[in-house]
Motif scaffolding. Sequence first.
Motif, mmCIF file in Angstrom:
data_model
loop_
_atom_site.group_PDB
_atom_site.id
_atom_site.type_symbol
_atom_site.label_atom_id
_atom_site.label_comp_id
_atom_site.label_asym_id
_atom_site.label_seq_id
_atom_site.Cartn_x
_atom_site.Cartn_y
_atom_site.Cartn_z
ATOM 1 N N UNK A 34 0.822 -1.209 0.000
ATOM 2 C CA UNK A 34 0.000 0.000 0.000
ATOM 3 C C UNK A 34 0.858 1.262 0.000
ATOM 4 N N UNK A 35 2.077 1.166 0.580
ATOM 5 C CA UNK A 35 2.948 2.350 0.602
ATOM 6 C C UNK A 35 3.750 2.487 -0.685
ATOM 7 N N UNK A 36 4.004 1.374 -1.367
ATOM 8 C CA UNK A 36 4.778 1.417 -2.614
ATOM 9 C C UNK A 36 6.280 1.516 -2.407
ATOM 10 N N UNK A 37 6.760 1.295 -1.175
ATOM 11 C CA UNK A 37 8.213 1.383 -0.946
ATOM 12 C C UNK A 37 8.923 0.178 -1.579
ATOM 13 N N UNK A 44 9.465 -0.880 -5.980
ATOM 14 C CA UNK A 44 8.201 -0.820 -5.252
ATOM 15 C C UNK A 44 7.062 -0.381 -6.160
ATOM 16 N N UNK A 45 5.851 -0.815 -5.842
ATOM 17 C CA UNK A 45 4.672 -0.383 -6.599
ATOM 18 C C UNK A 45 3.528 -0.183 -5.614
ATOM 19 N N UNK A 46 2.798 0.910 -5.785
ATOM 20 C CA UNK A 46 1.632 1.160 -4.927
ATOM 21 C C UNK A 46 0.481 0.297 -5.431
ATOM 22 N N UNK A 47 -0.106 -0.477 -4.529
ATOM 23 C CA UNK A 47 -1.275 -1.290 -4.898
ATOM 24 C C UNK A 47 -2.151 -1.434 -3.656
ATOM 25 N N UNK A 58 0.187 -0.213 -11.199
ATOM 26 C CA UNK A 58 0.858 -1.391 -10.641
ATOM 27 C C UNK A 58 1.032 -2.480 -11.711
ATOM 28 N N UNK A 59 0.078 -2.594 -12.635
ATOM 29 C CA UNK A 59 0.118 -3.670 -13.637
ATOM 30 C C UNK A 59 0.965 -3.306 -14.861
ATOM 31 N N UNK A 60 1.414 -2.079 -14.923
ATOM 32 C CA UNK A 60 2.150 -1.618 -16.100
ATOM 33 C C UNK A 60 3.482 -2.367 -16.254
ATOM 34 N N UNK A 61 3.759 -2.900 -17.442
ATOM 35 C CA UNK A 61 5.030 -3.572 -17.717
ATOM 36 C C UNK A 61 5.150 -4.956 -17.114
ATOM 37 N N UNK A 62 3.995 -5.525 -16.710
ATOM 38 C CA UNK A 62 3.997 -6.814 -15.995
ATOM 39 C C UNK A 62 3.439 -7.913 -16.906
ATOM 40 N N UNK A 63 4.074 -9.073 -16.962
ATOM 41 C CA UNK A 63 3.477 -10.186 -17.718
ATOM 42 C C UNK A 63 3.092 -11.374 -16.836
ATOM 43 N N UNK A 64 3.486 -11.318 -15.545
ATOM 44 C CA UNK A 64 3.100 -12.361 -14.584
ATOM 45 C C UNK A 64 2.807 -11.698 -13.237
#
Length: 279
Positions: A34-37, A44-47, A58-64
Amino acid sequence: MSEKILVLGANGNVGRPLVQALLAKGERVKAASRSGTAIGGAEGAVFDYDKPETFATAFDGVDRAYVLLPGGNVNSRELLTPVIEALAARKVKVVLQTALGVDADDSIPYRQVELALERSGTPCVILRPNWFADNFHNFWLGGILQGNIALPAGEGKTSFIDVRDIAASAAAVLTTHRFDGQAFNLTGATAHSYAEAATLIGSTIDKPVRYTAIDDETFVRNMVQIGLSEAYARFLAMIFYPVREGWTAAVNDTVQTLTGQPARSLQDYLRDHVRDLKG
Ligand SMILES: NC(=O)c1ccc[n+]([C@@H]2O[C@H](COP(=O)([O-])OP(=O)(O)OC[C@H]3O[C@@H](n4cnc5c(N)ncnc54)[C@H](OP(=O)(O)O)[C@@H]3O)[C@@H](O)[C@H]2O)c1
């Protein structure tokens, strides 16, 4: 497989060792919290499950992606289904962590999430771990410190699994297509009753620890007293029924099949967590 792997719950029990296992395999990891650290060297990614507006970035550039329900929640269908739908729409491979036994009946909410994933058409793997050994130094630590683990588990045995073995299994299925389309029950190496576990914990921390079988209402009262919501305490009480029935005692070699290494025993877990178990 060249893009990034998103790990949801990356700060959690399974998420932390999973991030480490994926980095050790040379994967690029987005560690979501939740913090994205940044976590353990991963980006890190905020989700936030409760904030769909965090999903796209958060889903950007992700394939799995590794998807799990954060502990303390009971609304698996409401929280997980929108996330799975959004990932499937992007053709992201989803590895979903549910729990041993949820496939007993298609009306079980967690099973409905599994079915939604299977029907989505996106590549997927489902992992159903047994009760975590790590609960002893998390949920049940208060009891251990008082010398009495009191649970509605009857005399049932459980093949407790070390979260490091869940993480290694997850890392394996995230980094090959070989297991796509399959669901796996994950167990530890050996099954123990809570009375046996209490004795083993006592000799590990050099202090007497016993187990007391209690009823559901006493358990719920105890859990609410230590700060759990009543809804979650009742959910936990409910899932001790399969333990009392002996359904969580099964041992399989799935961790070995997926990772090439045998699952850890409860004694292995205890040996590596002496400090945590002393509080
Ligand atoms: N414990 C067991 O014995 C057992 C057995 C079988 C299956 N399971 C399944 O495993 C799941 C829990 O896995 P776990 O123990 O690895 O998870 P966890 O440690 O309880 O939670 C993972 C992380 O989720 C994050 N989180 C909390 N609320 C969030 C939200 N609204 N949105 C996004 N992230 C949030 C938290 O990190 P931040 O605060 O950094 O965001 C937390 O560290 C359970 O739901 C259960 O179904 C458990």
